[in-house]
Write an enzyme that holds these catalytic residues in place. Structure first.
Site, PDB file in Angstrom:
ATOM      1  N   GLU A 126      56.528  51.667 177.720  1.00 40.78           N
ATOM      2  CA  GLU A 126      57.163  52.954 177.455  1.00 40.78           C
ATOM      3  C   GLU A 126      58.287  52.820 176.424  1.00 40.78           C
ATOM      4  OE1 GLU A 126      56.090  55.754 178.112  1.00 40.78           O
ATOM      5  OE2 GLU A 126      54.627  55.326 179.667  1.00 40.78           O
ATOM      6  N   THR A 152      56.736  53.818 168.207  1.00 38.96           N
ATOM      7  CA  THR A 152      55.603  53.493 167.354  1.00 38.96           C
ATOM      8  C   THR A 152      54.301  53.959 167.982  1.00 38.96           C
ATOM      9  OG1 THR A 152      54.563  51.687 166.127  1.00 38.96           O
ATOM     10  CG2 THR A 152      55.279  51.172 168.321  1.00 38.96           C
ATOM     11  N   LEU A 166      58.995  46.168 165.244  1.00 40.77           N
ATOM     12  CA  LEU A 166      58.964  47.415 166.022  1.00 40.77           C
ATOM     13  C   LEU A 166      60.136  48.332 165.678  1.00 40.77           C
ATOM     14  CD1 LEU A 166      57.921  45.976 169.493  1.00 40.77           C
ATOM     15  CD2 LEU A 166      56.662  47.706 168.219  1.00 40.77           C
ATOM     16  N   TYR A 192      64.192  49.771 165.721  1.00 42.93           N
ATOM     17  CA  TYR A 192      65.042  50.257 166.812  1.00 42.93           C
ATOM     18  C   TYR A 192      65.450  49.111 167.738  1.00 42.93           C
ATOM     19  CZ  TYR A 192      63.439  54.765 165.215  1.00 42.93           C
ATOM     20  OH  TYR A 192      63.163  55.854 164.442  1.00 42.93           O
ATOM     21  N   TYR A 247      63.278  60.150 180.665  1.00 43.13           N
ATOM     22  CA  TYR A 247      61.830  60.014 180.485  1.00 43.13           C
ATOM     23  C   TYR A 247      61.321  58.656 180.984  1.00 43.13           C
ATOM     24  CZ  TYR A 247      57.463  58.741 178.499  1.00 43.13           C
ATOM     25  OH  TYR A 247      56.194  58.255 178.381  1.00 43.13           O
ATOM     26  N   ASP A 283      58.246  63.669 177.595  1.00 40.08           N
ATOM     27  CA  ASP A 283      58.477  63.065 176.274  1.00 40.08           C
ATOM     28  C   ASP A 283      58.049  64.069 175.205  1.00 40.08           C
ATOM     29  OD1 ASP A 283      55.741  63.049 176.344  1.00 40.08           O
ATOM     30  OD2 ASP A 283      55.524  60.973 175.663  1.00 40.08           O
ATOM     31  N   CYS A 313      46.025  67.484 171.624  1.00 42.06           N
ATOM     32  CA  CYS A 313      47.026  68.493 171.246  1.00 42.06           C
ATOM     33  C   CYS A 313      48.056  67.835 170.328  1.00 42.06           C
ATOM     34  CB  CYS A 313      47.678  69.068 172.501  1.00 42.06           C
ATOM     35  SG  CYS A 313      48.613  70.563 172.176  1.00 42.06           S
ATOM     36  N   CYS A 372      41.715  72.249 169.377  1.00 45.22           N
ATOM     37  CA  CYS A 372      41.594  73.216 170.470  1.00 45.22           C
ATOM     38  C   CYS A 372      40.143  73.374 170.926  1.00 45.22           C
ATOM     39  CB  CYS A 372      42.158  74.565 170.043  1.00 45.22           C
ATOM     40  SG  CYS A 372      43.897  74.463 169.582  1.00 45.22           S
ATOM     41  N   CYS A 380      45.496  78.099 177.703  1.00 43.77           N
ATOM     42  CA  CYS A 380      46.504  77.953 176.644  1.00 43.77           C
ATOM     43  C   CYS A 380      46.884  79.289 176.001  1.00 43.77           C
ATOM     44  CB  CYS A 380      45.981  76.984 175.583  1.00 43.77           C
ATOM     45  SG  CYS A 380      47.193  76.680 174.296  1.00 43.77           S
TER      46      CYS A 380
HETATM   47  S1  SF4 Z   1      44.130  74.692 173.348  1.00 43.94           S
HETATM   48 FE1  SF4 Z   1      46.368  74.603 173.553  1.00 43.94          FE
HETATM   49  S2  SF4 Z   1      46.781  72.749 174.726  1.00 43.94           S
HETATM   50 FE2  SF4 Z   1      44.694  72.596 173.950  1.00 43.94          FE
HETATM   51  S3  SF4 Z   1      44.850  71.492 171.987  1.00 43.94           S
HETATM   52 FE3  SF4 Z   1      44.942  73.686 171.536  1.00 43.94          FE
HETATM   53  S4  SF4 Z   1      47.131  74.151 171.490  1.00 43.94           S
HETATM   54 FE4  SF4 Z   1      46.904  72.198 172.570  1.00 43.94          FE
END
Ligand code: SF4
Length: 363
Positions: free
Chosen positions: A43, A49, A86, A88, A125, A143, A200, A207, A216
């Site tokens: 994490e 990266t 890496l 940082y 996170y 995140d 996404c 989508c 969505c």
């Molecule tokens: S439908 Fe919504 S959650 Fe799915 S990839 Fe598209 S924008 Fe992202």
């Protein structure tokens, strides 16, 4: 929470995304054996990266340091050298400090997010990711990927750091975590992150292939490309840097350890900034004296290159240079000669490596 959808769509969304994740997750090494140390290291590395670039370094790091105790026993140079490339480096130092803190107290990695949060370098996170993935604690890990996915799924306006945006995202993340009796919290957190990393994505969300497209709101509104909104960025600063490649009679290269943040502890070639009204050679002679206590004479200009550190766009003019004084054996504190083949054994920044590529000296 009155304007949020009722619980059942949350439960359905969870089940749909989890089913997709179980079938489609990438076979990453820290998923095969999700012990707390491996989750922690992965994490921290993934905050800076991409997975593909991070994997070879992750494998080498956990092979060399298989638990917090082995990292606690290493000196800082060794840790920074294992982290080289890496960036940082403050995160590597914080991980080192945290491992030493646990070793000094004779403690194992704590299982709860509140105790994890008290360790150096562990933010909300990372604490939530370790607690949920390694110990099954139902706490939402938020995140950049999760912010993006939730902002699109629920059409949340705003950008990272803005209180109203962060509050709404946190509210949604908690509500989703609690839905469906908070089953399998580690898999749920990873499912959201995986969706953000692979489907996404920031600039071109896929989508049509998204398992939760029916849930969505941004897709329905045709606004997925503009969410989350971009935070106003500080403008870039241009810097010109002259740099000296100084060798001794054995072909070893003179490097100095940096004393200031954020590159504290890393070795660099003698260098200094120059202005537009002076030559790089003049500035190099001046800066070498004032910063390193050495008098150099630039002899041959090498191939220049560009380098970016945060908002600094650096144009580097490297020179092969002769050492006028002091003698190589009398170099002051922080300076040393290193054979090019040994550079990967010391913590060296990527700018030093780039400069030496120009003279064919990269190990
Ligand atoms: S439908 Fe919504 S959650 Fe799915 S990839 Fe598209 S924008 Fe992202």
């Amino acid at each position: 929470m009155s304007d949020l959808p009722p619980a059942s769509p949350f439960r359905l969304l969870r089940r749909t995304l989890l089913a997709w994740f179980r079938k489609n997750q990438r076979p990453l090494p820290f998923r095969e054996s999700p012990d707390a140390w491996r989750v922690w290291v992965s994490e921290v590395m993934l905050q800076q990266t991409r997975v593909e670039a991070m994997l070879p370094r992750y494998r080498a790091f956990v092979t060399r340091f298989p638990n917090p105790g082995s990292l606690a026993g290493a000196d800082e140079d060794e840790v920074l050298a294992a982290w080289a490339g890496l960036g940082y480096y403050g995160r590597a130092r914080a991980l080192h400090r945290a491992a030493r803190q646990l070793a000094a107290a004779g403690r194992a990695i704590p299982p709860d997010a509140a105790s994890l949060r008290k360790l150096p370098g562990v933010g909300d996170y990372t604490a939530a990711a370790i607690a949920s993935i390694a110990f099954g604690v139902p706490v939402a890990a938020v995140d950049g990927n999760v912010r993006r996915v939730l902002s699109r799924l629920f059409l949340v306006e705003g950008y990272r750091g803005r209180a109203s945006f962060e509050g709404r995202i946190r509210e949604l993340a908690d509500r989703l975590m609690e839905a469906d009796d908070a089953r399998d919290p580690g898999a749920w957190n990873q499912a959201l992150m995986e969706l953000g990393a692979t489907v996404c994505t920031p600039s071109a969300p896929r989508c049509a292939n998204c398992p939760v497209r029916e849930f969505c709101w941004a897709r329905v509104a045709g606004r997925q490309a503009e969410l989350p909104q971009r935070r106003p960025r500080p403008s870039a600063v241009s810097v010109c840097l002259a740099m000296a490649v100084v060798r001794d009679q054995e072909g070893r290269i003179l490097v100095f350890r940096r004393g200031e943040s954020p590159m504290r502890g890393l070795y660099e070639l003698p260098c200094g900034e120059y202005r537009s009204d002076e030559s790089a050679e003049e500035a190099l002679v001046r800066e070498a004296i004032s910063r390193y206590g050495i008098h150099v004479k630039p002899a041959r200009e090498l191939a220049g290159f560009r380098h970016t550190v945060m908002n600094r766009r650096i144009s580097v003019a490297p020179f092969e240079a002769d050492l006028v004084e002091p003698a190589p054996g009398a170099i002051g504190p922080g300076g040393r000669f290193v054979h090019p083949r040994d550079l990967d054994r010391i913590p060296a920044g990527s700018m030093l490596r780039k400069a030496l590529q120009g003279v064919g000296s990269t190990p």
